[in-house]
Design an enzyme around this catalytic site. Structure first.
Site, PDB file in Angstrom:
ATOM      1  N   HIS A 141       9.861   8.092  -0.885  1.00  0.00           N
ATOM      2  CA  HIS A 141      10.507   8.111  -2.202  1.00  0.00           C
ATOM      3  C   HIS A 141      12.002   8.364  -2.061  1.00  0.00           C
ATOM      4  CE1 HIS A 141       6.468   8.274  -3.763  1.00  0.00           C
ATOM      5  NE2 HIS A 141       6.240   9.402  -3.139  1.00  0.00           N
ATOM      6  N   GLU A 186       7.938  15.842  -3.916  1.00  0.00           N
ATOM      7  CA  GLU A 186       6.575  16.158  -4.319  1.00  0.00           C
ATOM      8  C   GLU A 186       5.988  17.179  -3.369  1.00  0.00           C
ATOM      9  OE1 GLU A 186       5.336  12.008  -3.816  1.00  0.00           O
ATOM     10  OE2 GLU A 186       3.859  12.659  -2.358  1.00  0.00           O
ATOM     11  N   HIS A 220       5.273   9.347   4.196  1.00  0.00           N
ATOM     12  CA  HIS A 220       4.029  10.101   4.021  1.00  0.00           C
ATOM     13  C   HIS A 220       2.903   9.210   3.516  1.00  0.00           C
ATOM     14  CE1 HIS A 220       6.071  10.187   0.099  1.00  0.00           C
ATOM     15  NE2 HIS A 220       4.857  10.162  -0.418  1.00  0.00           N
ATOM     16  N   ARG A 241       6.810   1.278  -0.678  1.00  0.00           N
ATOM     17  CA  ARG A 241       5.727   1.121   0.287  1.00  0.00           C
ATOM     18  C   ARG A 241       6.245   0.523   1.584  1.00  0.00           C
ATOM     19  NH1 ARG A 241       2.934  -1.510  -3.948  1.00  0.00           N
ATOM     20  NH2 ARG A 241       1.945   0.084  -5.201  1.00  0.00           N
TER      21      ARG A 241
HETATM   22 ZN    ZN Z   1       4.338   9.952  -2.502  1.00  0.00          ZN
END
Ligand code: ZN
Length: 318
Positions: free
Chosen positions: A105, A123, A180, A200
């Site tokens: 991200h 996150e 991740h 992605r």
């Molecule tokens: Zn994520």
């Protein structure tokens, strides 16, 4: 005392999702593979209805705009609460029956410039449950953009990715720029910035029901990856528990705690707001019966929260 804000979770079908949000949490979920429960969210892609307390009948984003004083702002001044023009956090439960894509991200600056003013995404994950042998990907081993691109080109995923075993009760902080993936057999409670921007890197060449593959974003990924980041060796929690509370993470976007209630407990709420998710057991919060799977927002100025019962919660605040 200000009333607690009760929210109705929203669900998202995902290619990698399962059915445990129904079987483990008793949620009414749509048919098919369901990967995500957006439990506390005002994001446009999933704006939770408020079912009780202030703003009942509307959505969380409407309440944020109409009653900034409930979130630490000034009455009548939309955008004055900490977090500004939008409710800044998003709490999800993720049911990974299959592997999530290898992803990364952006941070706030990159997202603001390249993703229409979106927030970046930091996150963190609390492992609610996992199957024996379950693993997770956090971090990668390339030293720079060129090396990363080459390892991707050659498909050398095990050389590139830092994959490790996980256990129930593990915790991982994932900063923007950290490669991740949550892998199969894992139930996670995720606390994150209110953002839906995912780049992605790799999706295992999976094909969706309609015969297409999900889009990859390698160029953006190469831009945002933090090649100097240190990958963790495990998700074991090292912080000490004090009076039932374990601080899992504290950064400029959020503080996340694990709270254990065994009998009665008073939880201070001096923050602009506090998110509460019951992850185990049952009891009451300020007299309101709650059980595993319940999610509440405690507004600004509501005073101490009286908890009772046998339960565990994940809480978060700014
Ligand atoms: Zn994520």
């Amino acid at each position: 005392m200000a009333d607690l804000i009760k929210l109705e979770p929203l669900f998202h079908n995902k290619i990698w999702g399962g059915r445990r949000l129904a079987s483990e949490y008793g949620y009414q979920i749509p048919d098919g593979p369901v990967g995500e429960c957006w439990a506390i969210s005002a994001h446009p892609a999933g704006d939770c209805p408020v079912t009780a307390g202030p703003g009942a009948g509307g959505t969380l984003s409407e309440l944020w705009d109409a009653r900034p004083e409930l979130f630490g702002g000034e009455a009548g001044k939309p955008g004055s609460a900490p977090g500004g023009d939008r409710f800044p956090l998003l709490v999800k439960i993720i049911d990974a029956d299959g592997d999530l894509s290898i992803q990364v991200h952006p941070d706030d600056a990159y997202a603001a410039e390249h993703e229409n003013g979106s927030l970046g995404k930091r996150e963190c994950w609390y492992v609610l449950d996992c199957e024996p042998g379950a693993t997770i990907v956090v971090g990668q081993r390339a030293h720079n953009r060129e090396e990363f691109a080459q390892l991707v080109e050659e498909g050398r995923w095990s050389d590139l990715l830092n994959e490790m075993p996980i256990h129930k009760g593990d915790f991982f902080q994932i900063d923007a720029g950290t490669v991740h993936a949550i892998k199969a057999g894992t139930l996670i409670l995720e606390t994150q910035q209110s953002s839906d921007v995912t780049y992605r890197v790799y999706d295992y060449d999976r094909v969706q029901d309609d015969g297409t593959k999900r889009e990859l974003h390698l160029a953006q990924s190469l831009d945002v990856i933090d090649y100097a980041a240190q990958a963790p060796a495990s998700g074991a929690i090292t912080a000490a528990e004090t009076d039932g509370v374990t601080e899992l993470e504290k950064n400029s976007n959020y503080t996340v705690d694990l709270v254990r209630v065994d009998g009665e407990k008073t939880l201070a709420q001096p923050w602009s707001f506090m998110c509460l998710s019951v992850i185990e057991g049952a009891g009451t919060i300020c007299g309101e019966p709650v059980e595993k799977g319940a999610h509440l927002l405690a507004p600004c100025g509501c005073g101490d929260l009286a908890l009772a019962g046998e339960m565990a919660l994940i809480t978060s605040h700014l």
